[in-house]
Structures are given as structure tokens and as C-alpha cells.
Motif scaffolding. Structure first.
Motif, PDB file in Angstrom:
ATOM      1  N   PRO A   1       0.886  -1.086  -0.004  1.00 55.60           N
ATOM      2  CA  PRO A   1      -0.187  -0.126  -0.023  1.00 55.60           C
ATOM      3  C   PRO A   1       0.778   1.220   0.063  1.00 55.60           C
ATOM      4  O   PRO A   1       1.996   1.227   0.399  1.00 55.60           O
ATOM      5  N   GLY A   2       0.340   2.483  -0.531  1.00 52.39           N
ATOM      6  CA  GLY A   2       1.006   3.545  -0.471  1.00 52.39           C
ATOM      7  C   GLY A   2       1.301   4.213   0.629  1.00 52.39           C
ATOM      8  O   GLY A   2       0.687   3.871   1.753  1.00 52.39           O
ATOM      9  N   TYR A   3       2.137   5.112   0.907  1.00 49.07           N
ATOM     10  CA  TYR A   3       2.603   5.709   1.981  1.00 49.07           C
ATOM     11  C   TYR A   3       2.066   7.312   1.890  1.00 49.07           C
ATOM     12  O   TYR A   3       2.439   7.989   0.791  1.00 49.07           O
ATOM     13  N   GLY A   4       1.223   7.742   2.721  1.00 47.04           N
ATOM     14  CA  GLY A   4       0.829   9.127   2.696  1.00 47.04           C
ATOM     15  C   GLY A   4       0.828   9.783   4.192  1.00 47.04           C
ATOM     16  O   GLY A   4       0.818   9.349   4.897  1.00 47.04           O
ATOM     17  N   ASN A   5       1.609  11.053   3.826  1.00 48.15           N
ATOM     18  CA  ASN A   5       1.712  11.817   4.962  1.00 48.15           C
ATOM     19  C   ASN A   5       1.743  13.280   4.837  1.00 48.15           C
ATOM     20  O   ASN A   5       2.207  13.870   3.654  1.00 48.15           O
ATOM     21  N   LEU A   6       0.787  13.968   5.657  1.00 54.01           N
ATOM     22  CA  LEU A   6       0.757  15.658   5.370  1.00 54.01           C
ATOM     23  C   LEU A   6       1.213  16.220   6.615  1.00 54.01           C
ATOM     24  O   LEU A   6       0.714  16.120   7.804  1.00 54.01           O
ATOM     25  N   ASP A   7       2.248  16.757   6.455  1.00 56.86           N
ATOM     26  CA  ASP A   7       2.826  17.947   7.610  1.00 56.86           C
ATOM     27  C   ASP A   7       2.508  19.173   7.266  1.00 56.86           C
ATOM     28  O   ASP A   7       2.203  19.717   6.222  1.00 56.86           O
ATOM     29  N   PHE A   8       2.187  20.011   8.267  1.00 52.06           N
ATOM     30  CA  PHE A   8       1.672  21.297   8.026  1.00 52.06           C
ATOM     31  C   PHE A   8       2.130  22.333   9.184  1.00 52.06           C
ATOM     32  O   PHE A   8       2.586  22.014  10.141  1.00 52.06           O
ATOM     33  N   GLY A   9       2.704  23.481   8.661  1.00 52.62           N
ATOM     34  CA  GLY A   9       3.457  24.186   9.581  1.00 52.62           C
ATOM     35  C   GLY A   9       3.015  25.910   9.405  1.00 52.62           C
ATOM     36  O   GLY A   9       2.732  26.175   8.165  1.00 52.62           O
ATOM     37  N   LEU A  10       2.938  26.585  10.428  1.00 57.14           N
ATOM     38  CA  LEU A  10       2.751  28.078  10.286  1.00 57.14           C
ATOM     39  C   LEU A  10       3.922  28.955  10.999  1.00 57.14           C
ATOM     40  O   LEU A  10       4.146  28.499  12.147  1.00 57.14           O
ATOM     41  N   PHE A  11       4.354  29.814  10.598  1.00 62.25           N
ATOM     42  CA  PHE A  11       5.437  30.625  10.955  1.00 62.25           C
ATOM     43  C   PHE A  11       5.048  31.964  11.211  1.00 62.25           C
ATOM     44  O   PHE A  11       4.384  32.526  10.149  1.00 62.25           O
ATOM     45  N   ARG A  12       5.255  32.547  12.225  1.00 61.95           N
ATOM     46  CA  ARG A  12       5.215  34.249  12.264  1.00 61.95           C
ATOM     47  C   ARG A  12       6.118  34.942  13.031  1.00 61.95           C
ATOM     48  O   ARG A  12       6.587  34.374  14.004  1.00 61.95           O
ATOM     49  N   THR A  13       6.843  35.983  12.335  1.00 66.72           N
ATOM     50  CA  THR A  13       8.008  36.569  13.016  1.00 66.72           C
ATOM     51  C   THR A  13       7.525  38.086  13.361  1.00 66.72           C
ATOM     52  O   THR A  13       6.931  38.704  12.552  1.00 66.72           O
ATOM     53  N   PHE A  14       7.833  38.395  14.520  1.00 64.69           N
ATOM     54  CA  PHE A  14       7.499  39.719  15.405  1.00 64.69           C
ATOM     55  C   PHE A  14       8.870  40.283  15.478  1.00 64.69           C
ATOM     56  O   PHE A  14       9.851  39.858  15.884  1.00 64.69           O
ATOM     57  N   ALA A  15       8.595  41.769  15.129  1.00 63.42           N
ATOM     58  CA  ALA A  15       9.841  42.618  15.382  1.00 63.42           C
ATOM     59  C   ALA A  15       9.666  42.945  16.743  1.00 63.42           C
ATOM     60  O   ALA A  15       8.636  43.836  17.118  1.00 63.42           O
TER      61      ALA A  15
ATOM     62  N   LEU B   1      -0.944  15.434   9.803  1.00 66.99           N
ATOM     63  CA  LEU B   1      -2.187  16.245  10.329  1.00 66.99           C
ATOM     64  C   LEU B   1      -3.346  15.342  10.082  1.00 66.99           C
ATOM     65  O   LEU B   1      -4.233  15.608  10.775  1.00 66.99           O
ATOM     66  N   THR B   2      -3.627  14.721   8.949  1.00 68.30           N
ATOM     67  CA  THR B   2      -4.648  13.938   8.789  1.00 68.30           C
ATOM     68  C   THR B   2      -4.854  12.607   9.752  1.00 68.30           C
ATOM     69  O   THR B   2      -5.916  12.022   9.518  1.00 68.30           O
ATOM     70  N   ASN B   3      -3.881  12.138  10.458  1.00 75.77           N
ATOM     71  CA  ASN B   3      -3.848  11.112  11.267  1.00 75.77           C
ATOM     72  C   ASN B   3      -4.097   9.990  10.452  1.00 75.77           C
ATOM     73  O   ASN B   3      -4.872   8.944  10.909  1.00 75.77           O
ATOM     74  N   HIS B   4      -3.516   9.783   9.150  1.00 79.28           N
ATOM     75  CA  HIS B   4      -3.641   8.514   8.425  1.00 79.28           C
ATOM     76  C   HIS B   4      -2.868   7.484   8.577  1.00 79.28           C
ATOM     77  O   HIS B   4      -1.643   7.669   8.716  1.00 79.28           O
TER      78      HIS B   4
END
Length: 118
Positions: A44-58, A74-77
Motif C-alpha cells: 500500500p502507498g505511503y501518505g503523510n501531510l505535514d503542516f506548519g505556520l510561522f510568524r515573525t514579530f519585530a 495532520l490527517t492522522n492517516h
């Protein structure tokens, strides 16, 4: 009145149908060449979804802060292991487990981070 519950199914029959056509294979009884090539079965195939949010503050001119949140798998597949390929095994052609992988890919995992840059 007595209610009796019995599990009449074997481990093999509780799983899904075979992953490939098991009638196309037979146990080898004598030394001979077959028509199936080496590594002809694909799992069977391999599926993985990673997600990231970044915010830089001065904060000030030379100082910055970066906040990050990451969600791994992210999908917990589930990623299933390859089916059993032993022709004489009772679970031949069945996928009976998931691929354990590492902790970062086997289950949903969140990470939070704060990075100071100067």
C-alpha cells in the motif's frame, strides 16, 4: 435465559480481503523457475501531510521573535505495512498491521516553538 457470545471468526477472516489476487500464486514444490518476477508485489502507498505556520514579530531593531506551530501527520492517516507474502502462511495476502515508523510519523503530533533572533 443465557446469552452466549462466541467469536467464530479467525484472525484472518476478521481482516479485510487480500491485498492482491492470492490465487495467482502457489507454493513451490520442486526447484523450478516461475513466471513471477522478483519484487513484483507492491504494498500500500505511503501518505503523510505535514503542516506548519510561522510568524515573525519585530520586538526591537536587532531583536526578532518567531513563533511556530507544526502539525506532523495532520490527517492522522494510518500507513499500512506490506501484506504477508509467504505463500504457505495463513495470512497470505493480508495486511495485518500498520507501519510503526517513528513517533513523528506514526500518529498526529503537534509542536510549538519560539525562536529569538538577534
Amino acid at each position: 435465559m443465557r446469552l452466549e457470545v462466541r467469536n467464530l471468526l479467525t484472525k484472518s477472516s476478521q481482516m479485510a480481503s487480500p491485498y492482491f489476487d492470492i490465487s495467482a500464486f502457489a507454493p513451490v514444490t520442486t526447484a523450478r523457475f516461475g513466471t513471477s518476477s522478483f519484487d513484483s508485489l507492491r504494498g500500500p502507498g505511503y501518505g503523510n501531510l505535514d503542516f506548519g505556520l510561522f510568524r515573525t514579530f519585530a520586538i526591537r531593531e536587532p531583536l526578532k521573535a518567531q513563533f511556530r506551530i507544526e502539525a506532523l501527520n495532520l490527517t492522522n492517516h494510518p500507513n499500512f505495512s506490506n501484506p504477508d507474502s509467504g505463500v504457505t502462511d495463513p495470512d497470505f495476502g493480508l495486511t495485518t498491521s500498520t507501519n510503526p515508523g517513528s513517533r513523528l510519523i506514526a500518529e498526529r503530533y503537534f509542536r510549538l516553538g519560539l525562536k529569538l533572533m538577534f
